[in-house]
Design a protein around this motif. Structure first.
Motif, PDB file in Angstrom:
ATOM      1  N   TYR A 131      66.602  29.449  29.786  1.00 23.36           N
ATOM      2  CA  TYR A 131      68.025  28.870  29.564  1.00 23.36           C
ATOM      3  C   TYR A 131      67.942  27.611  30.420  1.00 23.36           C
ATOM      4  O   TYR A 131      68.542  26.349  30.375  1.00 23.36           O
ATOM      5  CB  TYR A 131      69.030  29.857  30.062  1.00 23.36           C
ATOM      6  CG  TYR A 131      70.315  29.278  30.353  1.00 23.36           C
ATOM      7  CD1 TYR A 131      70.920  29.152  29.098  1.00 23.36           C
ATOM      8  CD2 TYR A 131      70.964  29.073  31.187  1.00 23.36           C
ATOM      9  CE1 TYR A 131      72.592  28.722  29.221  1.00 23.36           C
ATOM     10  CE2 TYR A 131      72.246  28.520  31.530  1.00 23.36           C
ATOM     11  CZ  TYR A 131      73.246  28.168  30.467  1.00 23.36           C
ATOM     12  OH  TYR A 131      74.229  27.908  30.411  1.00 23.36           O
ATOM     13  N   ASN A 143      71.079  19.729  28.863  1.00 20.07           N
ATOM     14  CA  ASN A 143      72.479  19.823  28.590  1.00 20.07           C
ATOM     15  C   ASN A 143      72.896  18.838  27.646  1.00 20.07           C
ATOM     16  O   ASN A 143      72.045  18.045  27.209  1.00 20.07           O
ATOM     17  CB  ASN A 143      73.057  19.485  29.762  1.00 20.07           C
ATOM     18  CG  ASN A 143      72.997  20.259  30.947  1.00 20.07           C
ATOM     19  OD1 ASN A 143      72.743  21.382  30.827  1.00 20.07           O
ATOM     20  ND2 ASN A 143      73.142  19.585  32.334  1.00 20.07           N
ATOM     21  N   TRP A 156      75.959  24.567  33.647  1.00 18.51           N
ATOM     22  CA  TRP A 156      74.780  23.634  33.408  1.00 18.51           C
ATOM     23  C   TRP A 156      74.171  22.854  34.598  1.00 18.51           C
ATOM     24  O   TRP A 156      73.104  22.219  34.340  1.00 18.51           O
ATOM     25  CB  TRP A 156      75.424  22.421  32.548  1.00 18.51           C
ATOM     26  CG  TRP A 156      76.081  23.194  31.394  1.00 18.51           C
ATOM     27  CD1 TRP A 156      75.543  24.544  30.761  1.00 18.51           C
ATOM     28  CD2 TRP A 156      76.638  22.357  30.126  1.00 18.51           C
ATOM     29  NE1 TRP A 156      76.288  24.458  29.408  1.00 18.51           N
ATOM     30  CE2 TRP A 156      76.787  23.170  29.174  1.00 18.51           C
ATOM     31  CE3 TRP A 156      77.123  21.048  30.080  1.00 18.51           C
ATOM     32  CZ2 TRP A 156      77.391  23.038  28.031  1.00 18.51           C
ATOM     33  CZ3 TRP A 156      77.682  20.795  28.988  1.00 18.51           C
ATOM     34  CH2 TRP A 156      77.917  21.575  27.825  1.00 18.51           C
ATOM     35  N   MET A 168      66.495  24.565  29.023  1.00 12.77           N
ATOM     36  CA  MET A 168      67.228  23.840  27.862  1.00 12.77           C
ATOM     37  C   MET A 168      67.875  22.496  28.428  1.00 12.77           C
ATOM     38  O   MET A 168      68.705  22.749  29.480  1.00 12.77           O
ATOM     39  CB  MET A 168      68.251  24.839  27.296  1.00 12.77           C
ATOM     40  CG  MET A 168      67.400  25.649  26.018  1.00 12.77           C
ATOM     41  SD  MET A 168      68.392  27.057  25.770  1.00 12.77           S
ATOM     42  CE  MET A 168      69.504  26.260  25.087  1.00 12.77           C
ATOM     43  N   LYS A 226      74.549  22.882  26.568  1.00 16.14           N
ATOM     44  CA  LYS A 226      73.923  24.006  25.825  1.00 16.14           C
ATOM     45  C   LYS A 226      74.867  24.956  25.688  1.00 16.14           C
ATOM     46  O   LYS A 226      75.725  25.290  26.438  1.00 16.14           O
ATOM     47  CB  LYS A 226      72.760  24.388  26.670  1.00 16.14           C
ATOM     48  CG  LYS A 226      72.754  24.548  28.249  1.00 16.14           C
ATOM     49  CD  LYS A 226      71.639  24.573  28.932  1.00 16.14           C
ATOM     50  CE  LYS A 226      71.581  24.588  30.340  1.00 16.14           C
ATOM     51  NZ  LYS A 226      70.585  24.529  31.148  1.00 16.14           N
ATOM     52  N   TRP A 227      74.534  25.988  24.706  1.00 15.04           N
ATOM     53  CA  TRP A 227      75.439  27.190  24.488  1.00 15.04           C
ATOM     54  C   TRP A 227      74.714  28.281  24.432  1.00 15.04           C
ATOM     55  O   TRP A 227      73.418  28.311  24.081  1.00 15.04           O
ATOM     56  CB  TRP A 227      76.119  26.895  23.219  1.00 15.04           C
ATOM     57  CG  TRP A 227      77.409  25.646  23.498  1.00 15.04           C
ATOM     58  CD1 TRP A 227      78.568  25.751  24.034  1.00 15.04           C
ATOM     59  CD2 TRP A 227      76.934  24.105  23.039  1.00 15.04           C
ATOM     60  NE1 TRP A 227      78.892  24.479  23.925  1.00 15.04           N
ATOM     61  CE2 TRP A 227      78.154  23.375  23.415  1.00 15.04           C
ATOM     62  CE3 TRP A 227      75.890  23.561  22.642  1.00 15.04           C
ATOM     63  CZ2 TRP A 227      78.279  22.103  23.399  1.00 15.04           C
ATOM     64  CZ3 TRP A 227      75.965  22.135  22.178  1.00 15.04           C
ATOM     65  CH2 TRP A 227      77.128  21.500  22.847  1.00 15.04           C
ATOM     66  N   HIS A 266      77.943  17.034  18.455  1.00 15.63           N
ATOM     67  CA  HIS A 266      77.510  18.209  18.895  1.00 15.63           C
ATOM     68  C   HIS A 266      77.396  19.539  17.780  1.00 15.63           C
ATOM     69  O   HIS A 266      76.591  20.212  17.687  1.00 15.63           O
ATOM     70  CB  HIS A 266      78.156  18.806  20.260  1.00 15.63           C
ATOM     71  CG  HIS A 266      78.090  18.014  21.492  1.00 15.63           C
ATOM     72  ND1 HIS A 266      78.672  18.143  22.687  1.00 15.63           N
ATOM     73  CD2 HIS A 266      76.674  17.314  21.669  1.00 15.63           C
ATOM     74  CE1 HIS A 266      78.285  17.485  23.582  1.00 15.63           C
ATOM     75  NE2 HIS A 266      76.979  16.711  22.943  1.00 15.63           N
ATOM     76  N   ASP A 301      69.692  23.243  21.600  1.00 10.65           N
ATOM     77  CA  ASP A 301      70.965  23.119  22.451  1.00 10.65           C
ATOM     78  C   ASP A 301      71.750  24.443  22.050  1.00 10.65           C
ATOM     79  O   ASP A 301      72.571  24.597  23.144  1.00 10.65           O
ATOM     80  CB  ASP A 301      71.834  22.323  21.404  1.00 10.65           C
ATOM     81  CG  ASP A 301      71.252  21.147  21.044  1.00 10.65           C
ATOM     82  OD1 ASP A 301      70.847  20.340  21.862  1.00 10.65           O
ATOM     83  OD2 ASP A 301      71.059  20.876  19.809  1.00 10.65           O
ATOM     84  N   LEU A 302      71.029  25.562  21.549  1.00 16.44           N
ATOM     85  CA  LEU A 302      71.944  26.726  21.282  1.00 16.44           C
ATOM     86  C   LEU A 302      70.802  27.716  21.663  1.00 16.44           C
ATOM     87  O   LEU A 302      69.728  27.619  20.804  1.00 16.44           O
ATOM     88  CB  LEU A 302      72.553  26.881  20.022  1.00 16.44           C
ATOM     89  CG  LEU A 302      73.036  28.239  19.479  1.00 16.44           C
ATOM     90  CD1 LEU A 302      74.301  28.618  20.686  1.00 16.44           C
ATOM     91  CD2 LEU A 302      73.475  28.240  18.295  1.00 16.44           C
TER      92      LEU A 302
END
Ligand code: SF4
Lengths: 167, 391
Positions: free
Chosen positions: A88, A93, A162, A91, A95-96, A24, A68-69
């Motif tokens: 958001y 999972n 998430w 996106m 995810k940050w 990740h 991912d971000l």
């Protein structure tokens, strides 16, 4: 001692958590999406001088489906807030989210009718970066802080934000 | 798409890599042809004008940086000139020359980011890397004078935030060298590049009449062949003392606007060199007690200065009743500030004339009837900054 002595050097024993976190961390693709002034500093960070490619994340994805971000770089207006939330949710999972700059973190200098006073009112944030705008070094530091957090995660963790568990 | 209509409605943005921020355009397409293009604004509306009205004149300045964040010093300059006009403050020569030098540096900054992102939109990724490489030298310069990379707030009412650093001239000459080298790279990559020419020539054409009727300014207007530049037409901050050309285009297309902006970088360098060669000596702030902040050195050692400083910080100065308009030529066009004072220490109304907002009005005209794939090029050639469009 144990089994480690018997296996050849090319095999490394580790825990699944560590390996997943390593993967990740080393290929975190940010969503290419800027809102205001902070976005320019974000581009600078991705540019040749500060070169975020050193940390395995130079590929900015224009589509949230491949990212991912999310780096929320700039002020979020009330009109933009639903869009940020949708992005958001689109996106996949895991995810940050990094909240970059004073505006995204708390409204910054704009304490008025138009600006959402902190993007954490609409999406969960992992790392906040202060500054107006934060220097590229600060963004890099924020990204590295996020990496440290990712190292501590476990695939068994529950992530209600998430929507579902990873495993 | 309903079954009866022949056109397709397509939404572009607000999260789209080539809308330079959060512009949203609703396109109506007939096959590959754009029938209607409608920009939707407000996704970055920050309430900056309203915020300005609730602040002392001094404290408005940081807000101006955050409008056109690619040209912070131009915005500072515009606002300061307007307030100075309202308060009738005379500015020392040295301040004016430093302001001109930094305003031109800012123009280069703005054009470099435009060049990089516009080329990126058209598929030339490496341009972005080159322009951001050279932009770093400008950022270093900003940091040297103002202590911040982007939001410098260096130009203040009545002067500058602090004196220019000792190495100012040397540093600026270094920046000029870097930009000059960079310009050669860019032109080698783009000016005669077949792909770039194909994607920009004849795209987003505006005739001179259309440009005037839409009230365009800056490279958008000059691209259509109108020689109008506020630095020549209505000089401010002693621009009349400097020698430079105003480049104009012929065809009013995206390629001409590219040529103009590159040439403007050259002319900006010329102006900067002139300011360095003849930099006058003098104070870095006008001496107007009660209105302009006294220099920091005096505040620490002289009682009167300290009192004035304290009074200015706590209650500001009272502006007379009346209104002023001051326009400057920023990198994107005519950047204007209208300020109306009402006898108190806060502006009654501040209205900004943002060049990219007004230039954006040309988008439907540039797109309608043309190919869908040229929309990106048309948006790019306007050079919009959404912080300024939505404020
Ligand atoms: S924190 Fe500062 S630089 Fe960042 S978006 Fe807000 S005003 Fe702009």
């Amino acid at each position: 001692m144990g089994i480690e002595e018997k296996i050849p050097d090319s095999i490394i024993l580790t825990s699944l958590d560590k390996m997943v976190n390593w993967a990740h961390k080393r290929s975190m693709w940010p969503l290419g999406f800027g809102l205001a002034c902070c976005a320019i500093e974000m581009i600078s960070t991705f540019g040749p001088h500060f070169d975020v490619a050193r940390f395995g994340m130079e590929v900015m994805r224009p589509s949230p489906r491949q990212a991912d971000l999310m780096i929320v770089a700039g002020r979020v207006s009330h009109k933009m807030a639903p869009v940020v939330r949708t992005l958001y949710e689109q996106m996949p999972n895991p995810k940050w989210v990094i909240s970059m700059g004073a505006c995204a973190s708390c409204g910054g200098v704009f304490n008025n009718y138009a600006i959402v006073q902190g993007v954490d009112r609409i999406i969960p944030v992992d790392v906040y970066i202060p500054g107006c705008p934060p220097r590229p070094e600060q963004l890099l530091d924020g990204i590295l802080t996020l990496f440290k957090q990712v190292e501590k995660e476990s695939i068994k963790d529950d992530h209600p934000e998430w929507g579902r568990k990873l495993v | 798409m309903s079954n009866t209509s022949k056109t397709v409605t397509l939404n572009m943005g607000p999260q789209h890599p080539s809308t330079h921020g959060v512009l949203r355009v609703i396109l109506e397409l007939d096959g590959e042809t754009v029938v209607k293009a409608e920009p939707v604004l407000g996704y970055l509306h920050t309430g900056i004008e309203k915020t300005m009205e609730s602040k002392l004149y001094y404290k408005v300045l940081p807000c101006t940086d955050r409008m056109d964040y690619l040209a912070p010093m131009s915005n500072n300059l515009g606002f300061c000139l307007a307030v100075e006009k309202l308060m009738e403050i005379d500015i020392p020569d040295k301040v004016q020359w430093v302001r001109v030098c930094l305003a031109e540096l800012t123009r280069i900054n703005s054009h470099l980011v435009w060049l990089g992102t516009h080329a990126l939109d058209l598929g030339a990724m490496s341009m972005l890397l080159y322009t951001f490489r050279d932009r770093e030298s400008i950022m270093d310069m900003y940091e040297a004078v103002g202590g911040q990379r982007m939001m410098t707030t260096y130009i203040r009412i009545g002067g500058l935030a602090m004196d220019i650093p000792k190495d100012f001239e040397k540093d600026i000459r270094n920046v000029i060298k870097v930009i000059n080298n960079g310009l050669n790279d860019y032109e080698t990559l783009l000016t005669n590049n077949e792909i770039f020419i194909n994607r920009t020539k004849g795209v987003g054409v505006l005739t001179a009449d259309e440009a005037i009727n839409l009230s365009l300014s800056g490279p958008m207007l000059r691209g259509s062949g109108i020689k109008h530049d506020l630095r020549k037409a209505n000089p401010y901050s002693s621009y009349e003392k400097f020698d430079f050309e105003v480049p104009v285009g012929e065809n009013g297309d995206a390629y001409d606007r590219y040529l103009i902006r590159v040439e403007e970088i050259r002319q900006s360098i010329r102006i900067m060199e002139q300011t360095l060669d003849g930099m006058p000596e003098g104070p870095y702030r006008a001496h107007v007690p009660g209105i302009v902040m006294p220099p920091k050195e005096d505040v620490l050692y002289k009682m009167e200065s300290m009192i004035f400083h304290f009074k200015l910080i706590t209650e500001g100065f009272k502006a007379p009743v009346g209104s002023v308009y001051q326009g400057i030529e920023s990198g994107k066009g005519e950047m204007g500030f209208f300020i109306s004072g009402d006898g108190t220490n806060k502006p009654h109304r501040v209205r900004v004339r943002p060049p990219s907002f007004i230039n954006l009005a040309a988008l439907p005209k540039m797109c309608e009837g043309n190919m869908f794939s040229d929309v990106v090029c048309a948006i790019g050639s306007i050079d919009i900054v959404l912080g300024e469009v939505d404020r």
